[in-house]
Write a protein that holds these residues in place. Sequence first.
Motif, PDB file in Angstrom:
ATOM      1  N   MET A   1      11.654  23.536 -63.816  1.00 20.28           N
ATOM      2  CA  MET A   1      10.936  23.125 -65.019  1.00 20.28           C
ATOM      3  C   MET A   1      11.903  23.048 -66.188  1.00 20.28           C
ATOM      4  O   MET A   1      12.722  23.932 -66.399  1.00 20.28           O
ATOM      5  CB  MET A   1       9.849  24.154 -65.312  1.00 20.28           C
ATOM      6  CG  MET A   1       9.159  23.899 -66.609  1.00 20.28           C
ATOM      7  SD  MET A   1       7.897  25.144 -66.889  1.00 20.28           S
ATOM      8  CE  MET A   1       6.526  24.099 -67.263  1.00 20.28           C
ATOM      9  N   LYS A   2      11.802  22.002 -66.964  1.00 20.51           N
ATOM     10  CA  LYS A   2      12.659  21.864 -68.137  1.00 20.51           C
ATOM     11  C   LYS A   2      12.076  22.662 -69.296  1.00 20.51           C
ATOM     12  O   LYS A   2      10.870  22.801 -69.442  1.00 20.51           O
ATOM     13  CB  LYS A   2      12.753  20.385 -68.518  1.00 20.51           C
ATOM     14  CG  LYS A   2      13.612  19.600 -67.546  1.00 20.51           C
ATOM     15  CD  LYS A   2      14.564  18.700 -68.310  1.00 20.51           C
ATOM     16  CE  LYS A   2      15.713  18.251 -67.441  1.00 20.51           C
ATOM     17  NZ  LYS A   2      15.508  16.969 -66.823  1.00 20.51           N
ATOM     18  N   THR A   3      12.972  23.151 -70.139  1.00 20.83           N
ATOM     19  CA  THR A   3      12.536  23.984 -71.244  1.00 20.83           C
ATOM     20  C   THR A   3      11.627  23.214 -72.206  1.00 20.83           C
ATOM     21  O   THR A   3      10.657  23.755 -72.727  1.00 20.83           O
ATOM     22  CB  THR A   3      13.767  24.552 -71.975  1.00 20.83           C
ATOM     23  OG1 THR A   3      14.522  25.296 -71.026  1.00 20.83           O
ATOM     24  CG2 THR A   3      13.362  25.455 -73.111  1.00 20.83           C
ATOM     25  N   LEU A   6       8.198  23.271 -70.944  1.00 20.34           N
ATOM     26  CA  LEU A   6       7.582  24.579 -71.168  1.00 20.34           C
ATOM     27  C   LEU A   6       7.094  24.699 -72.603  1.00 20.34           C
ATOM     28  O   LEU A   6       5.988  25.165 -72.863  1.00 20.34           O
ATOM     29  CB  LEU A   6       8.599  25.684 -70.854  1.00 20.34           C
ATOM     30  CG  LEU A   6       8.139  27.116 -71.166  1.00 20.34           C
ATOM     31  CD1 LEU A   6       7.014  27.542 -70.232  1.00 20.34           C
ATOM     32  CD2 LEU A   6       9.287  28.102 -71.075  1.00 20.34           C
ATOM     33  N   ILE A   7       7.931  24.236 -73.545  1.00 17.07           N
ATOM     34  CA  ILE A   7       7.576  24.359 -74.963  1.00 17.07           C
ATOM     35  C   ILE A   7       6.277  23.633 -75.262  1.00 17.07           C
ATOM     36  O   ILE A   7       5.371  24.164 -75.906  1.00 17.07           O
ATOM     37  CB  ILE A   7       8.725  23.820 -75.851  1.00 17.07           C
ATOM     38  CG1 ILE A   7       9.895  24.790 -75.815  1.00 17.07           C
ATOM     39  CG2 ILE A   7       8.248  23.595 -77.276  1.00 17.07           C
ATOM     40  CD1 ILE A   7      11.143  24.283 -76.496  1.00 17.07           C
ATOM     41  N   LEU A  10       3.375  25.597 -73.848  1.00 14.48           N
ATOM     42  CA  LEU A  10       3.053  26.826 -74.582  1.00 14.48           C
ATOM     43  C   LEU A  10       2.274  26.499 -75.842  1.00 14.48           C
ATOM     44  O   LEU A  10       1.342  27.201 -76.224  1.00 14.48           O
ATOM     45  CB  LEU A  10       4.332  27.595 -74.946  1.00 14.48           C
ATOM     46  CG  LEU A  10       5.080  28.239 -73.790  1.00 14.48           C
ATOM     47  CD1 LEU A  10       6.309  28.973 -74.315  1.00 14.48           C
ATOM     48  CD2 LEU A  10       4.196  29.189 -73.023  1.00 14.48           C
TER      49      LEU A  10
ATOM     50  N   ALA B  32      14.399  28.059 -79.020  1.00 12.73           N
ATOM     51  CA  ALA B  32      15.110  27.815 -77.758  1.00 12.73           C
ATOM     52  C   ALA B  32      16.582  27.545 -78.036  1.00 12.73           C
ATOM     53  O   ALA B  32      17.467  28.085 -77.363  1.00 12.73           O
ATOM     54  CB  ALA B  32      14.476  26.640 -77.013  1.00 12.73           C
ATOM     55  N   ARG B  36      19.575  29.875 -76.740  1.00  9.44           N
ATOM     56  CA  ARG B  36      20.552  29.288 -75.824  1.00  9.44           C
ATOM     57  C   ARG B  36      21.966  29.511 -76.352  1.00  9.44           C
ATOM     58  O   ARG B  36      22.886  29.869 -75.629  1.00  9.44           O
ATOM     59  CB  ARG B  36      20.267  27.793 -75.664  1.00  9.44           C
ATOM     60  CG  ARG B  36      21.038  27.124 -74.537  1.00  9.44           C
ATOM     61  CD  ARG B  36      20.587  25.694 -74.351  1.00  9.44           C
ATOM     62  NE  ARG B  36      19.171  25.590 -74.011  1.00  9.44           N
ATOM     63  CZ  ARG B  36      18.271  24.956 -74.741  1.00  9.44           C
ATOM     64  NH1 ARG B  36      18.605  24.352 -75.861  1.00  9.44           N
ATOM     65  NH2 ARG B  36      17.010  24.909 -74.359  1.00  9.44           N
ATOM     66  N   GLU B  52      19.496  29.284 -68.822  1.00  9.75           N
ATOM     67  CA  GLU B  52      18.246  28.608 -69.179  1.00  9.75           C
ATOM     68  C   GLU B  52      17.027  29.455 -68.761  1.00  9.75           C
ATOM     69  O   GLU B  52      15.987  29.389 -69.396  1.00  9.75           O
ATOM     70  CB  GLU B  52      18.201  27.217 -68.549  1.00  9.75           C
ATOM     71  CG  GLU B  52      17.348  26.210 -69.292  1.00  9.75           C
ATOM     72  CD  GLU B  52      17.733  26.022 -70.756  1.00  9.75           C
ATOM     73  OE1 GLU B  52      18.885  26.279 -71.121  1.00  9.75           O
ATOM     74  OE2 GLU B  52      16.849  25.629 -71.543  1.00  9.75           O
ATOM     75  N   VAL B  55      16.448  31.714 -71.578  1.00  4.95           N
ATOM     76  CA  VAL B  55      15.838  30.969 -72.683  1.00  4.95           C
ATOM     77  C   VAL B  55      14.333  30.846 -72.443  1.00  4.95           C
ATOM     78  O   VAL B  55      13.515  31.112 -73.330  1.00  4.95           O
ATOM     79  CB  VAL B  55      16.476  29.570 -72.827  1.00  4.95           C
ATOM     80  CG1 VAL B  55      15.709  28.743 -73.856  1.00  4.95           C
ATOM     81  CG2 VAL B  55      17.937  29.696 -73.222  1.00  4.95           C
ATOM     82  N   GLN B  56      13.961  30.489 -71.216  1.00  4.20           N
ATOM     83  CA  GLN B  56      12.540  30.295 -70.930  1.00  4.20           C
ATOM     84  C   GLN B  56      11.773  31.615 -70.957  1.00  4.20           C
ATOM     85  O   GLN B  56      10.646  31.679 -71.453  1.00  4.20           O
ATOM     86  CB  GLN B  56      12.369  29.593 -69.580  1.00  4.20           C
ATOM     87  CG  GLN B  56      12.889  28.162 -69.630  1.00  4.20           C
ATOM     88  CD  GLN B  56      12.589  27.363 -68.371  1.00  4.20           C
ATOM     89  OE1 GLN B  56      11.948  27.843 -67.440  1.00  4.20           O
ATOM     90  NE2 GLN B  56      13.075  26.137 -68.352  1.00  4.20           N
ATOM     91  N   LEU B  59      11.192  32.414 -74.578  1.00  2.62           N
ATOM     92  CA  LEU B  59      10.128  31.603 -75.185  1.00  2.62           C
ATOM     93  C   LEU B  59       8.759  32.111 -74.765  1.00  2.62           C
ATOM     94  O   LEU B  59       7.834  32.212 -75.579  1.00  2.62           O
ATOM     95  CB  LEU B  59      10.278  30.134 -74.778  1.00  2.62           C
ATOM     96  CG  LEU B  59      11.472  29.403 -75.369  1.00  2.62           C
ATOM     97  CD1 LEU B  59      11.469  27.955 -74.908  1.00  2.62           C
ATOM     98  CD2 LEU B  59      11.459  29.477 -76.887  1.00  2.62           C
ATOM     99  N   MET B 118      20.745  20.997 -70.728  1.00  2.00           N
ATOM    100  CA  MET B 118      19.561  21.763 -70.370  1.00  2.00           C
ATOM    101  C   MET B 118      19.280  21.563 -68.893  1.00  2.00           C
ATOM    102  O   MET B 118      18.940  20.481 -68.453  1.00  2.00           O
ATOM    103  CB  MET B 118      18.383  21.256 -71.180  1.00  2.00           C
ATOM    104  CG  MET B 118      17.873  22.271 -72.153  1.00  2.00           C
ATOM    105  SD  MET B 118      16.278  21.767 -72.672  1.00  2.00           S
ATOM    106  CE  MET B 118      16.678  21.074 -74.250  1.00  2.00           C
ATOM    107  N   GLU B 119      19.466  22.650 -68.155  1.00  2.00           N
ATOM    108  CA  GLU B 119      19.255  22.493 -66.720  1.00  2.00           C
ATOM    109  C   GLU B 119      17.781  22.651 -66.384  1.00  2.00           C
ATOM    110  O   GLU B 119      17.032  23.259 -67.095  1.00  2.00           O
ATOM    111  CB  GLU B 119      20.016  23.571 -65.941  1.00  2.00           C
ATOM    112  CG  GLU B 119      21.390  23.883 -66.441  1.00  2.00           C
ATOM    113  CD  GLU B 119      21.660  25.378 -66.443  1.00  2.00           C
ATOM    114  OE1 GLU B 119      21.003  26.094 -65.674  1.00  2.00           O
ATOM    115  OE2 GLU B 119      22.511  25.805 -67.233  1.00  2.00           O
ATOM    116  N   GLU B 120      17.466  22.124 -65.265  1.00  2.00           N
ATOM    117  CA  GLU B 120      16.149  22.355 -64.684  1.00  2.00           C
ATOM    118  C   GLU B 120      16.179  23.750 -64.068  1.00  2.00           C
ATOM    119  O   GLU B 120      17.169  24.148 -63.477  1.00  2.00           O
ATOM    120  CB  GLU B 120      15.918  21.313 -63.607  1.00  2.00           C
ATOM    121  CG  GLU B 120      14.555  21.293 -63.019  1.00  2.00           C
ATOM    122  CD  GLU B 120      13.805  20.041 -63.457  1.00  2.00           C
ATOM    123  OE1 GLU B 120      12.604  20.002 -63.205  1.00  2.00           O
ATOM    124  OE2 GLU B 120      14.408  19.134 -64.044  1.00  2.00           O
ATOM    125  N   THR B 121      15.130  24.545 -64.229  1.00  2.00           N
ATOM    126  CA  THR B 121      15.140  25.860 -63.588  1.00  2.00           C
ATOM    127  C   THR B 121      14.008  25.958 -62.577  1.00  2.00           C
ATOM    128  O   THR B 121      13.020  25.242 -62.673  1.00  2.00           O
ATOM    129  CB  THR B 121      14.959  26.991 -64.612  1.00  2.00           C
ATOM    130  OG1 THR B 121      13.618  26.942 -65.077  1.00  2.00           O
ATOM    131  CG2 THR B 121      15.918  26.862 -65.757  1.00  2.00           C
TER     132      THR B 121
END
Lengths: 212, 182
Positions: A1-3, A6-7, A10, B32, B36, B52, B55-56, B59, B118-121
């Motif tokens: 999931m990209k940040t 997510l933002i 949220l 974020a 980061r 990342e 970071v998540q 958030l 920004m990587e995918e996690t």
Amino acid sequence: MKTDQLISRLAADTPPRHSSPALSFGLAAMAACLFAAAAMLLTIGPRPDIATAAQTWRFDFKFVVTLTLAGSVFLLLRRALYPEGLTGAPLWTVFAAPAVLLAAVAVELALLPASTWGVTVVGTNWWHCLTLVPAFGIVPLAIGLWGMRQGATTRPMLTGFLLGLFAGGVAATFYALNCTDDSPLFVATWYPIGIVGLGLVGAFAGRAVLRW
Amino acid sequence: MASDEDRAMADMMRAALRGDEAAYTEFLRRAAALTRRAVTRRLKSALPSGIEDVVQETLLAVHLKRHTWRSDEPILPWLVTIARYKAIDACRRRGVRVEVPIEEFSDVLAGPSETHAMEETQQMERAVGTLSEGQQKVVKSIAFEGRSIRETAAVLDMKETAVRVAFHRGLSTIAQRFGRQA
């Protein structure tokens, strides 16, 4: 999931309104005091001669110590509710109660002949003191942990320890209304064991339940 | 005492707490970026991958604990403390010992911004897998399939308030499960 994803998700989450953590914790602290009071009144009750005892400095002084402890720790706990709250907090204030107690011990040693020190330290209620302070304090500690979970402490173990000291201070206050061993020598010997014991239980409970 | 950045972000959060979604999105975006930057600068060697993730996690924590910001206080110390707490937590879970003085973490706020791909996690997906079936459906629908609360309610034949509650509870559970799943 990209940040970024997510933002935006949220931002869409609008939970039910939270009440202020200070209010929740204040109510929890009040409930803790009420519980300790009820536990004492429904079991051992206050000592029969409480009216005359209240006119002696040794009896009254027990409450100076226990209330100083509960009060100073409560102020720290109110800060612990917030992530940045304990940064730069005056943690040394937890030593206020021990300092006051040690001063009273010095006075007592000067007043009493050395031959009676031993008997005074042991007193008659030491077993009661060791067991009843933790017994009255354990549920208040649990209530305090619940209240603290409404906040966001970043020091779970330290906060748990302080919660244990608070519960111990409250429990000791009510226990002291029953106990007939009023000498600071007795108080300094036996009260801290139960109170610090609650603190240690609180520290480990805090590490488990106050993390987020 | 509060910097311009602090005042700007505090204003955004105040608007967000009144229900302004756009302000909240902007607030989270800046939070974020700050996290980061701080995490990359201080923990690059300890946590080569997984920045990342931190970071998540931060958030999500900021989101779930936003009622612990006192609106008359500066907001950056609050944010930095949460980021640091989550960074240390992540390091511990990976078995890395770190000492991160708070000053080191906050002085990054003043530093120049760093570009960071920004990587995918995968962490969120894994954590969602541990939710109960009902919460999983709701969280997946909103977070991964991009449906709104209303659309989700229609698709899953639930009341909107029930969807909101399930989504919020799901997020709380995810925050607790980060890194705790095998």
